[in-house]
Design a protein around this motif. Structure first.
Motif, mmCIF file in Angstrom:
data_model
loop_
_atom_site.group_PDB
_atom_site.id
_atom_site.type_symbol
_atom_site.label_atom_id
_atom_site.label_comp_id
_atom_site.label_asym_id
_atom_site.label_seq_id
_atom_site.Cartn_x
_atom_site.Cartn_y
_atom_site.Cartn_z
ATOM 1 N N THR A 66 0.849 -1.191 0.000
ATOM 2 C CA THR A 66 0.000 0.000 0.000
ATOM 3 C C THR A 66 0.882 1.238 0.000
ATOM 4 O OG1 THR A 66 -0.221 0.164 2.411
ATOM 5 C CG2 THR A 66 -1.815 -1.243 1.244
ATOM 6 N N ASN A 95 2.045 -2.888 4.657
ATOM 7 C CA ASN A 95 1.198 -1.741 4.971
ATOM 8 C C ASN A 95 2.092 -0.516 5.096
ATOM 9 O OD1 ASN A 95 -1.503 -2.814 5.188
ATOM 10 N ND2 ASN A 95 -0.734 -3.982 6.923
ATOM 11 N N SER A 155 -6.265 1.399 8.237
ATOM 12 C CA SER A 155 -6.093 0.650 6.982
ATOM 13 C C SER A 155 -5.231 -0.594 7.187
ATOM 14 C CB SER A 155 -5.508 1.531 5.883
ATOM 15 O OG SER A 155 -4.160 1.854 6.124
ATOM 16 N N SER A 156 -4.263 -0.544 8.086
ATOM 17 C CA SER A 156 -3.443 -1.728 8.368
ATOM 18 C C SER A 156 -4.295 -2.840 8.974
ATOM 19 C CB SER A 156 -2.293 -1.383 9.312
ATOM 20 O OG SER A 156 -1.383 -0.523 8.681
ATOM 21 N N THR A 191 -6.436 -4.310 6.049
ATOM 22 C CA THR A 191 -5.707 -5.146 5.081
ATOM 23 C C THR A 191 -5.293 -6.465 5.719
ATOM 24 O OG1 THR A 191 -3.637 -3.985 5.579
ATOM 25 C CG2 THR A 191 -4.856 -3.274 3.611
ATOM 26 N N ASN A 200 4.433 -3.918 8.671
ATOM 27 C CA ASN A 200 3.770 -2.643 8.919
ATOM 28 C C ASN A 200 4.822 -1.548 9.054
ATOM 29 O OD1 ASN A 200 1.076 -3.685 9.049
ATOM 30 N ND2 ASN A 200 1.566 -4.496 11.063
#
Length: 153
Positions: free
Chosen positions: A11, A90, A118-119, A122, A140
């Motif tokens: 991402t 991420n 968002s992490s 996903t 991450n």
């Protein structure tokens, strides 16, 4: 361990650190799905260039990382277009700089949605497939501001 024949989603990978990570994975033989903001023609040129340079499958999905439904659809599209999701990075992140009393609420909500939530979304979408295949990696990326405070951030 070789990453050849593995498949990744990165991402926030249309520029900066995310793009460098996607390119490094592609160089190692990993198929990649790019995600991020930018001019569609420039992103297509970038995607096609990575695919040609490294001889891997490179795709792009412009899912909005503030929207959980788009994030879930991104993971599904990624698996359909590139194959089983083996590596999730991420990396998406935004920032806004302002004194707290002047910090717009909508900017705060967007920062939290992209940099944090968002992490979660996903990982939640990717983990079942990784568990079923008994292999997967989640990375991450976080800002240094997670460790050290600075005024207006």
């Amino acid at each position: 361990m070789t990453l050849k024949a593995k498949s990744a989603l990165v991402t926030g990978s249309t520029s900066g650190i995310g793009l460098a990570i996607a390119r490094a994975l592609a160089q190692a033989g990993t198929n990649v799905m790019l995600n991020g903001f930018g001019d569609s023609a420039a992103i297509e040129k970038l995607r096609a260039g990575i695919e040609k340079e490294f001889g891997i499958k490179a795709r792009f999905n412009g899912a909005d990382m503030t929207k959980p439904a788009e994030i879930a659809a991104l993971v599904k599209a990624r698996e359909k277009e590139v194959g089983a999701l083996d590596i999730l990075v991420n990396n998406a992140g935004i920032q806004h700089v302002a004194n707290i009393e002047d910090f717009p609420i909508e900017k705060w909500d967007a920062v939290i949605a992209i940099n944090l939530s968002s992490s979660f979304h996903t990982i939640r979408a990717a983990l079942p497939g990784m568990k079923a295949r008994k292999w997967g990696r989640v990375v991450n990326i976080v800002s240094a501001h997670g460790l050290v405070a600075r005024a207006q951030k």
